[in-house]
Design a protein around this motif. Structure first.
Motif, PDB file in Angstrom:
ATOM      1  N   LEU A 189      10.503   0.686  13.155  1.00  0.00           N
ATOM      2  CA  LEU A 189      11.908   0.991  13.412  1.00  0.00           C
ATOM      3  C   LEU A 189      12.788  -0.060  12.743  1.00  0.00           C
ATOM      4  O   LEU A 189      12.553  -1.255  12.876  1.00  0.00           O
ATOM      5  CB  LEU A 189      12.198   0.983  14.919  1.00  0.00           C
ATOM      6  N   VAL A 190      13.803   0.414  12.019  1.00  0.00           N
ATOM      7  CA  VAL A 190      14.795  -0.478  11.421  1.00  0.00           C
ATOM      8  C   VAL A 190      16.162  -0.051  11.920  1.00  0.00           C
ATOM      9  O   VAL A 190      16.507   1.136  11.873  1.00  0.00           O
ATOM     10  CB  VAL A 190      14.764  -0.408   9.875  1.00  0.00           C
ATOM     11  N   LEU A 191      16.934  -1.020  12.415  1.00  0.00           N
ATOM     12  CA  LEU A 191      18.322  -0.794  12.794  1.00  0.00           C
ATOM     13  C   LEU A 191      19.177  -1.444  11.712  1.00  0.00           C
ATOM     14  O   LEU A 191      18.963  -2.603  11.372  1.00  0.00           O
ATOM     15  CB  LEU A 191      18.622  -1.438  14.143  1.00  0.00           C
ATOM     16  N   TYR A 192      20.132  -0.683  11.186  1.00  0.00           N
ATOM     17  CA  TYR A 192      20.954  -1.192  10.089  1.00  0.00           C
ATOM     18  C   TYR A 192      22.424  -0.994  10.429  1.00  0.00           C
ATOM     19  O   TYR A 192      22.842   0.112  10.757  1.00  0.00           O
ATOM     20  CB  TYR A 192      20.603  -0.453   8.797  1.00  0.00           C
ATOM     21  N   ARG A 193      23.190  -2.063  10.354  1.00  0.00           N
ATOM     22  CA  ARG A 193      24.628  -1.984  10.598  1.00  0.00           C
ATOM     23  C   ARG A 193      25.361  -2.348   9.323  1.00  0.00           C
ATOM     24  O   ARG A 193      25.151  -3.411   8.751  1.00  0.00           O
ATOM     25  CB  ARG A 193      25.046  -2.952  11.701  1.00  0.00           C
ATOM     26  N   PHE A 194      26.203  -1.446   8.892  1.00  0.00           N
ATOM     27  CA  PHE A 194      27.070  -1.689   7.746  1.00  0.00           C
ATOM     28  C   PHE A 194      28.458  -1.888   8.334  1.00  0.00           C
ATOM     29  O   PHE A 194      29.034  -0.961   8.898  1.00  0.00           O
ATOM     30  CB  PHE A 194      27.025  -0.492   6.795  1.00  0.00           C
ATOM     31  N   GLY A 195      29.002  -3.068   8.233  1.00  0.00           N
ATOM     32  CA  GLY A 195      30.222  -3.422   8.950  1.00  0.00           C
ATOM     33  C   GLY A 195      31.523  -3.081   8.269  1.00  0.00           C
ATOM     34  O   GLY A 195      32.441  -3.903   8.270  1.00  0.00           O
ATOM     35  N   VAL A 197      21.153   3.930  11.624  1.00  0.00           N
ATOM     36  CA  VAL A 197      22.342   3.271  11.092  1.00  0.00           C
ATOM     37  C   VAL A 197      23.373   3.174  12.207  1.00  0.00           C
ATOM     38  O   VAL A 197      23.767   4.180  12.791  1.00  0.00           O
ATOM     39  CB  VAL A 197      22.927   4.063   9.902  1.00  0.00           C
ATOM     40  N   ASP A 198      23.782   1.950  12.525  1.00  0.00           N
ATOM     41  CA  ASP A 198      24.870   1.737  13.467  1.00  0.00           C
ATOM     42  C   ASP A 198      26.154   2.000  12.696  1.00  0.00           C
ATOM     43  O   ASP A 198      26.556   1.216  11.840  1.00  0.00           O
ATOM     44  CB  ASP A 198      24.839   0.306  13.990  1.00  0.00           C
ATOM     45  N   ALA A 199      26.787   3.126  12.964  1.00  0.00           N
ATOM     46  CA  ALA A 199      27.930   3.582  12.166  1.00  0.00           C
ATOM     47  C   ALA A 199      29.276   3.293  12.815  1.00  0.00           C
ATOM     48  O   ALA A 199      30.289   3.835  12.394  1.00  0.00           O
ATOM     49  CB  ALA A 199      27.788   5.083  11.912  1.00  0.00           C
ATOM     50  N   GLU A 200      29.299   2.428  13.808  1.00  0.00           N
ATOM     51  CA  GLU A 200      30.539   2.166  14.528  1.00  0.00           C
ATOM     52  C   GLU A 200      31.678   1.746  13.603  1.00  0.00           C
ATOM     53  O   GLU A 200      32.822   2.167  13.768  1.00  0.00           O
ATOM     54  CB  GLU A 200      30.314   1.086  15.584  1.00  0.00           C
ATOM     55  N   ALA A 201      31.401   0.924  12.608  1.00  0.00           N
ATOM     56  CA  ALA A 201      32.451   0.439  11.707  1.00  0.00           C
ATOM     57  C   ALA A 201      32.843   1.464  10.649  1.00  0.00           C
ATOM     58  O   ALA A 201      33.834   1.278   9.940  1.00  0.00           O
ATOM     59  CB  ALA A 201      31.997  -0.850  11.031  1.00  0.00           C
ATOM     60  N   VAL A 214      28.612   6.848  16.138  1.00  0.00           N
ATOM     61  CA  VAL A 214      29.265   7.509  15.003  1.00  0.00           C
ATOM     62  C   VAL A 214      30.704   7.875  15.348  1.00  0.00           C
ATOM     63  O   VAL A 214      30.946   8.541  16.347  1.00  0.00           O
ATOM     64  CB  VAL A 214      28.497   8.800  14.625  1.00  0.00           C
ATOM     65  N   PRO A 215      31.684   7.462  14.517  1.00  0.00           N
ATOM     66  CA  PRO A 215      33.039   7.999  14.640  1.00  0.00           C
ATOM     67  C   PRO A 215      32.997   9.448  14.119  1.00  0.00           C
ATOM     68  O   PRO A 215      32.837   9.674  12.927  1.00  0.00           O
ATOM     69  CB  PRO A 215      33.882   7.101  13.721  1.00  0.00           C
ATOM     70  N   GLY A 264      29.785  17.078   7.195  1.00  0.00           N
ATOM     71  CA  GLY A 264      28.481  17.664   7.492  1.00  0.00           C
ATOM     72  C   GLY A 264      27.360  16.658   7.628  1.00  0.00           C
ATOM     73  O   GLY A 264      26.196  16.999   7.505  1.00  0.00           O
ATOM     74  N   ILE A 265      27.685  15.397   7.900  1.00  0.00           N
ATOM     75  CA  ILE A 265      26.670  14.363   8.071  1.00  0.00           C
ATOM     76  C   ILE A 265      26.059  14.459   9.460  1.00  0.00           C
ATOM     77  O   ILE A 265      24.896  14.171   9.675  1.00  0.00           O
ATOM     78  CB  ILE A 265      27.282  12.954   7.883  1.00  0.00           C
ATOM     79  N   ALA A 266      26.862  14.859  10.436  1.00  0.00           N
ATOM     80  CA  ALA A 266      26.394  14.964  11.811  1.00  0.00           C
ATOM     81  C   ALA A 266      26.904  16.260  12.427  1.00  0.00           C
ATOM     82  O   ALA A 266      27.856  16.855  11.937  1.00  0.00           O
ATOM     83  CB  ALA A 266      26.904  13.770  12.619  1.00  0.00           C
ATOM     84  N   THR A 267      26.242  16.660  13.485  1.00  0.00           N
ATOM     85  CA  THR A 267      26.691  17.819  14.265  1.00  0.00           C
ATOM     86  C   THR A 267      26.729  17.408  15.719  1.00  0.00           C
ATOM     87  O   THR A 267      25.991  16.535  16.152  1.00  0.00           O
ATOM     88  CB  THR A 267      25.736  19.014  14.088  1.00  0.00           C
TER      89      THR A 267
END
Length: 104
Positions: free
Chosen positions: A19-25, A56-60, A91-92, A100-103
């Protein structure tokens, strides 16, 4: 940061193997989408990788343009082909749904 490695912001934290967690800030758009992709690919090197799941932590990522959305779709297709599952957290929804990245 690869699977099972420690985080540079919290060195005592280790993920589950595979498992890899990745945050792009930052927001994800045409000017930094290439940097996102380059950093992301370093997580999975060398290939084939022992990584099974990337979250992917997409909060930012409060804004995503067309170029960034296309890169994420292509990345997902490449990961699917390699047998790696891609997920998103915090995800925002506006941009992700629009492209169409998320549903929901």
């Amino acid at each position: 940061m690869g699977p099972g490695s420690s985080c540079r912001f919290a060195p005592h934290v280790v993920t589950e193997p595979g498992l890899v967690l990745y945050r792009f800030g930052a927001e994800l758009y045409y000017a930094n989408a290439g940097r996102f992709l380059r950093r992301f690919r370093t997580l999975l090197q060398p290939m084939p990788s022992s990584v099974e799941v990337v979250v992917v932590d997409a909060e930012a990522m409060t804004h995503m343009d067309y170029t960034a959305a296309r890169i994420l779709k292509r990345l997902k297709a490449n990961l699917d082909e390699a047998g790696v599952e891609l997920g998103f957290a915090r995800v925002p929804w506006g941009s992700a749904l629009r492209h169409g990245i998320a549903t929901k």
